[in-house]
Scaffold this active site. Structure first.
Site, PDB file in Angstrom:
ATOM      1  N   ASN A   7       1.901  11.700   1.672  1.00 27.24           N
ATOM      2  CA  ASN A   7       2.721  11.081   1.185  1.00 27.24           C
ATOM      3  C   ASN A   7       2.328  10.153  -0.002  1.00 27.24           C
ATOM      4  OD1 ASN A   7       3.875   8.075   0.928  1.00 27.24           O
ATOM      5  ND2 ASN A   7       4.442   8.005   3.184  1.00 27.24           N
ATOM      6  N   GLU A  34       7.785  10.123   0.360  1.00 31.16           N
ATOM      7  CA  GLU A  34       8.079   9.192  -0.341  1.00 31.16           C
ATOM      8  C   GLU A  34       8.173   9.186  -1.769  1.00 31.16           C
ATOM      9  OE1 GLU A  34       7.585   4.736   0.838  1.00 31.16           O
ATOM     10  OE2 GLU A  34       5.558   5.523   1.646  1.00 31.16           O
ATOM     11  N   ASP A 147       4.422  12.418   7.046  1.00 32.15           N
ATOM     12  CA  ASP A 147       4.265  11.106   7.533  1.00 32.15           C
ATOM     13  C   ASP A 147       5.173  10.524   8.676  1.00 32.15           C
ATOM     14  OD1 ASP A 147       3.864   8.389   8.158  1.00 32.15           O
ATOM     15  OD2 ASP A 147       4.384   7.657   5.808  1.00 32.15           O
ATOM     16  N   ASN A 149       4.646   8.130  10.851  1.00 29.31           N
ATOM     17  CA  ASN A 149       4.881   6.765  11.303  1.00 29.31           C
ATOM     18  C   ASN A 149       4.543   6.414  12.740  1.00 29.31           C
ATOM     19  OD1 ASN A 149       4.827   4.949   9.050  1.00 29.31           O
ATOM     20  ND2 ASN A 149       7.028   5.845   8.603  1.00 29.31           N
ATOM     21  N   ASP A 218      -0.342  10.639   9.602  1.00 27.35           N
ATOM     22  CA  ASP A 218       0.032  11.892   8.992  1.00 27.35           C
ATOM     23  C   ASP A 218      -0.289  13.102   9.690  1.00 27.35           C
ATOM     24  OD1 ASP A 218       1.073  10.525   5.828  1.00 27.35           O
ATOM     25  OD2 ASP A 218      -0.872   9.871   6.338  1.00 27.35           O
ATOM     26  N   ASP A 247      -1.593   4.867  -0.849  1.00 16.25           N
ATOM     27  CA  ASP A 247      -2.321   4.246   0.262  1.00 16.25           C
ATOM     28  C   ASP A 247      -2.401   5.366   1.453  1.00 16.25           C
ATOM     29  OD1 ASP A 247       0.604   4.296   0.647  1.00 16.25           O
ATOM     30  OD2 ASP A 247       0.703   2.228   0.914  1.00 16.25           O
ATOM     31  N   HIS A 248      -1.884   6.469   1.205  1.00 21.33           N
ATOM     32  CA  HIS A 248      -2.264   7.679   2.306  1.00 21.33           C
ATOM     33  C   HIS A 248      -3.342   8.506   1.365  1.00 21.33           C
ATOM     34  CE1 HIS A 248       1.202   7.244   5.153  1.00 21.33           C
ATOM     35  NE2 HIS A 248       1.675   6.351   3.965  1.00 21.33           N
TER      36      HIS A 248
END
Length: 257
Positions: A7, A34, A147, A149, A218, A247-248
């Site tokens: 991501n 993303e 991802d 989530n 992930d 941030d991943h």
């Protein structure tokens, strides 16, 4: 074959870091999430310059997924997750690459919970399960990654109590994820790290990276044919600490022939 998911949290903002990671680690195929970019601004040439061909499904400012293939363009199977003709969000893309079916996804976050976004998340997961069953029926080497989530277990998060009200940890989210595994798919990173405590995401806020306050959302799910060839799985954690990082961090599996 090394297959990764990443991501990237804005492909234009993170492109230097993404190119850097690709050149340093040389994965064979990568699923990106993303992108946050429309189709016409996807940086295809930048990837070609370092030996990767791409297919993508973009969306301006939000979502967006892509698959990169080293030295060979992935052959697109489908884009968009079928089952809801009104869903126009760019969250799913599927392709064949050197004999392996690769599905890349960016599953809805679902917050705030409860509410319509959470209901959309659960419906999306049910549609995903239906598509994964179709792939399963083909009896092919397959990896469904991205991802999700979803934090599957309490040992997949630094502090379960702090995240207890988040959509990522709700019983309905976890149950929907577990149903995918119960259908016969293997969570590769979990298989190689059965005790958990392996993170793939650290928020930008509250010094989460510096304090190692992360969690695992992930995932790479393997069909039985692929799980039999699993040699290794890992997280490229150090890339989260680099300048202007996502941030991943990248997550990968390595398959033997």
């Amino acid at each position: 074959m090394k297959i990764a998911t990443f991501n990237i949290n804005g492909i234009r903002a993170r492109l230097p870091r993404l190119i850097e990671w690709l050149e340093e680690t040389q994965p064979d195929v990568v699923c990106l999430q993303e992108l946050k970019a429309a189709d016409d601004v996807f940086p295809e040439r930048d990837f070609q310059d370092i030996g990767y061909e791409a297919i993508w499904h973009g969306q301006k400012g939000f979502n967006g997924v892509a698959i990169l293939g080293k030295g060979e363009k992935p052959v697109e199977v489908t884009r968009g997750l079928h089952g809801d003709p009104e869903d126009d969000q760019s969250r799913y893309i599927e392709a064949d690459y050197k004999g392996v079916r690769i599905a890349g996804l960016y599953l809805p976050n679902g917050n705030p919970h409860p509410g319509p976004k959470f209901e959309y998340k659960l419906k999306w997961m049910e549609r995903l399960r239906h598509r994964m069953a179709e792939i399963w029926a083909e009896e092919v080497l397959a990896v469904v990654c991205g991802d999700f989530n979803v934090i599957p277990h309490d040992d997949d998060v630094f502090d379960p109590a702090r995240m207890a009200k988040d959509a990522l940890m709700q019983p309905e989210s976890r149950d929907a994820y577990q149903r995918l595994l119960s259908d016969g798919w293997t969570d590769a990173l979990r298989r190689m790290n059965p005790r958990g405590h392996v993170w793939t995401y650290w928020d930008y806020q509250a010094g989460a990276w510096q304090r190692d306050h992360g969690f695992r959302i992930d995932h790479l799910l393997l069909s039985p044919e692929t799980a039999d060839r699993l040699e290794a799985a890992g997280v490229d954690k150090e890339y989260r600490g680099r300048e202007k990082a996502s941030d991943h961090t990248p997550v990968w599996v390595r398959l033997v022939a």
